[in-house]
Design a protein around this motif. Structure first.
Motif, short mmCIF file in Angstrom:
data_model
loop_
_atom_site.label_atom_id
_atom_site.label_comp_id
_atom_site.label_asym_id
_atom_site.label_seq_id
_atom_site.Cartn_x
_atom_site.Cartn_y
_atom_site.Cartn_z
N MET A 45 0.81 -1.21 0.00
CA MET A 45 0.00 0.00 0.00
C MET A 45 0.85 1.27 0.00
O MET A 45 0.55 2.23 -0.71
N LEU A 46 1.91 1.28 0.80
CA LEU A 46 2.70 2.51 0.97
C LEU A 46 3.86 2.61 0.00
O LEU A 46 4.27 3.72 -0.36
N LEU A 47 4.42 1.48 -0.42
CA LEU A 47 5.62 1.51 -1.25
C LEU A 47 5.38 0.91 -2.63
O LEU A 47 5.78 1.47 -3.64
N GLY A 48 4.78 -0.25 -2.66
CA GLY A 48 4.54 -0.93 -3.92
C GLY A 48 5.69 -1.87 -4.28
O GLY A 48 6.85 -1.64 -3.92
N VAL A 49 5.34 -2.93 -4.99
CA VAL A 49 6.36 -3.85 -5.48
C VAL A 49 7.14 -3.18 -6.61
O VAL A 49 6.57 -2.45 -7.43
N ARG A 50 8.43 -3.44 -6.64
CA ARG A 50 9.29 -2.83 -7.65
C ARG A 50 8.82 -3.20 -9.05
O ARG A 50 8.64 -4.39 -9.36
N PRO A 51 8.61 -2.22 -9.95
CA PRO A 51 8.11 -2.56 -11.29
C PRO A 51 9.06 -3.46 -12.07
O PRO A 51 8.60 -4.28 -12.87
N ASN A 52 10.36 -3.31 -11.85
CA ASN A 52 11.34 -4.12 -12.59
C ASN A 52 11.87 -5.27 -11.74
O ASN A 52 13.01 -5.72 -11.91
N LEU A 53 11.04 -5.78 -10.82
CA LEU A 53 11.48 -6.86 -9.93
C LEU A 53 11.91 -8.10 -10.72
O LEU A 53 12.86 -8.78 -10.35
N GLU A 54 11.21 -8.38 -11.82
CA GLU A 54 11.57 -9.56 -12.62
C GLU A 54 12.97 -9.42 -13.20
O GLU A 54 13.73 -10.40 -13.26
N GLN A 55 13.33 -8.21 -13.63
CA GLN A 55 14.67 -8.00 -14.17
C GLN A 55 15.73 -8.09 -13.06
O GLN A 55 16.80 -8.66 -13.25
N LEU A 56 15.40 -7.52 -11.90
CA LEU A 56 16.34 -7.59 -10.77
C LEU A 56 16.58 -9.03 -10.34
O LEU A 56 17.69 -9.39 -9.95
N ALA A 57 15.52 -9.84 -10.43
CA ALA A 57 15.63 -11.23 -9.98
C ALA A 57 16.54 -12.05 -10.88
O ALA A 57 16.91 -13.17 -10.51
N LEU A 58 16.92 -11.53 -12.02
CA LEU A 58 17.85 -12.23 -12.91
C LEU A 58 19.31 -11.96 -12.54
O LEU A 58 20.21 -12.62 -13.09
N LEU A 59 19.54 -11.03 -11.63
CA LEU A 59 20.90 -10.65 -11.27
C LEU A 59 21.38 -11.41 -10.05
O LEU A 59 20.64 -11.58 -9.08
N PRO A 60 22.63 -11.90 -10.05
CA PRO A 60 23.15 -12.62 -8.88
C PRO A 60 23.13 -11.78 -7.61
O PRO A 60 22.90 -12.30 -6.51
N ASP A 61 23.39 -10.47 -7.74
CA ASP A 61 23.42 -9.61 -6.55
C ASP A 61 22.07 -9.59 -5.83
O ASP A 61 22.02 -9.45 -4.60
N PHE A 62 20.99 -9.72 -6.58
CA PHE A 62 19.67 -9.74 -5.95
C PHE A 62 19.53 -10.96 -5.04
O PHE A 62 19.05 -10.87 -3.92
N TRP A 63 19.99 -12.11 -5.51
CA TRP A 63 19.85 -13.33 -4.73
C TRP A 63 20.86 -13.39 -3.60
O TRP A 63 20.61 -14.05 -2.57
N ILE A 64 21.99 -12.71 -3.76
CA ILE A 64 22.92 -12.58 -2.63
C ILE A 64 22.24 -11.78 -1.51
O ILE A 64 22.31 -12.15 -0.33
N LYS A 65 21.56 -10.70 -1.88
CA LYS A 65 20.85 -9.89 -0.89
C LYS A 65 19.75 -10.71 -0.22
O LYS A 65 19.65 -10.73 1.02
N VAL A 66 18.93 -11.37 -1.01
CA VAL A 66 17.83 -12.17 -0.46
C VAL A 66 18.37 -13.31 0.40
O VAL A 66 17.84 -13.59 1.49
#
Length: 215
Positions: A45-66
């Motif tokens: 409601m306050l922030l929203g899901v990232r519009p380019n989340l699918e693209q971010l999820a293709l990057l290794p750095d995203f999964w290192i963070k998660v």
């Protein structure tokens, strides 16, 4: 058989551990699930899901963070459970949280060291350092309420320490929810600003522990 021998035999038997009351796991799951759902709804409601989340999820750095945040969730959850068992050994518990922190900090330091000097500030500060810790702390509030309620149903004795562990677990879960919105991927950013956000509910849990967890 003497009474003392009978007591000793019963105490050392394999079936001594008290079974949880019927439905305890379902109730615990419902409480934690409600807190998690409230945190996700607040983020949406306050922030929203990232519009380019699918693209971010293709990057290794995203999964290192998660992966880093999930490790902290699991470690903090285990620490919180152990602190709710009277007499349980807690000597090695700090290592469970320290190991993922040290690994992430080491990775962040390595990346900063190898980056060109003009990029180092951006890798550390990112674009959202002012809001990131506050948003994680905000998203942790419903989770903190749920975690403290669960811990109160157990038997914590070191109330301030248990409250701090519960607060850190809530902060780590909130950081995992925040990953759905946050654009930052740098290990140096995540290792500092995410953790700073987790420390806010940790401090709040430590302050509330003696009141909220006392029987």
């Amino acid at each position: 058989m003497k009474t003392d021998d009978l007591i000793a035999m019963l105490a050392s038997g394999p079936d001594v551990a008290a079974a949880p009351p019927p439905g305890a796991y379902w109730r615990a799951g419902a409480i934690l699930g409600a807190g998690l759902l409230a945190s996700v709804a607040l983020m949406a409601m306050l922030l929203g899901v990232r519009p380019n989340l699918e693209q971010l999820a293709l990057l290794p750095d995203f999964w290192i963070k998660v992966g880093f945040v999930i490790c902290l969730c699991l470690a903090a959850s285990h620490v919180g459970r152990r602190l709710c068992v009277p007499g349980a050994s807690t000597r090695a518990l700090p290592l469970l949280i320290a190991v993922p922190l040290l690994l992430m900090w080491a990775l962040g330091a390595l990346i900063l060291n190898e980056a060109p000097p003009e990029q180092r500030a951006e890798l550390f500060w990112g674009a959202t350092w002012r809001s990131c810790p506050l948003l994680i702390a905000m998203l942790s509030l419903p989770l903190l309420a749920a975690v403290l309620r669960l811990m109160r149903q157990l038997a914590p004795t070191r109330l301030r320490l248990a409250g701090a562990a519960g607060g850190f677990a809530a902060g780590a879960l909130a950081a995992l929810v925040y990953c759905l919105h946050c654009p930052e991927l740098a290990a140096s950013f995540v290792g500092f600003w995410y953790v700073l956000g987790m420390l806010v509910p940790t401090a709040l849990g430590a302050a509330l522990g003696p009141k909220m967890l006392a029987w």
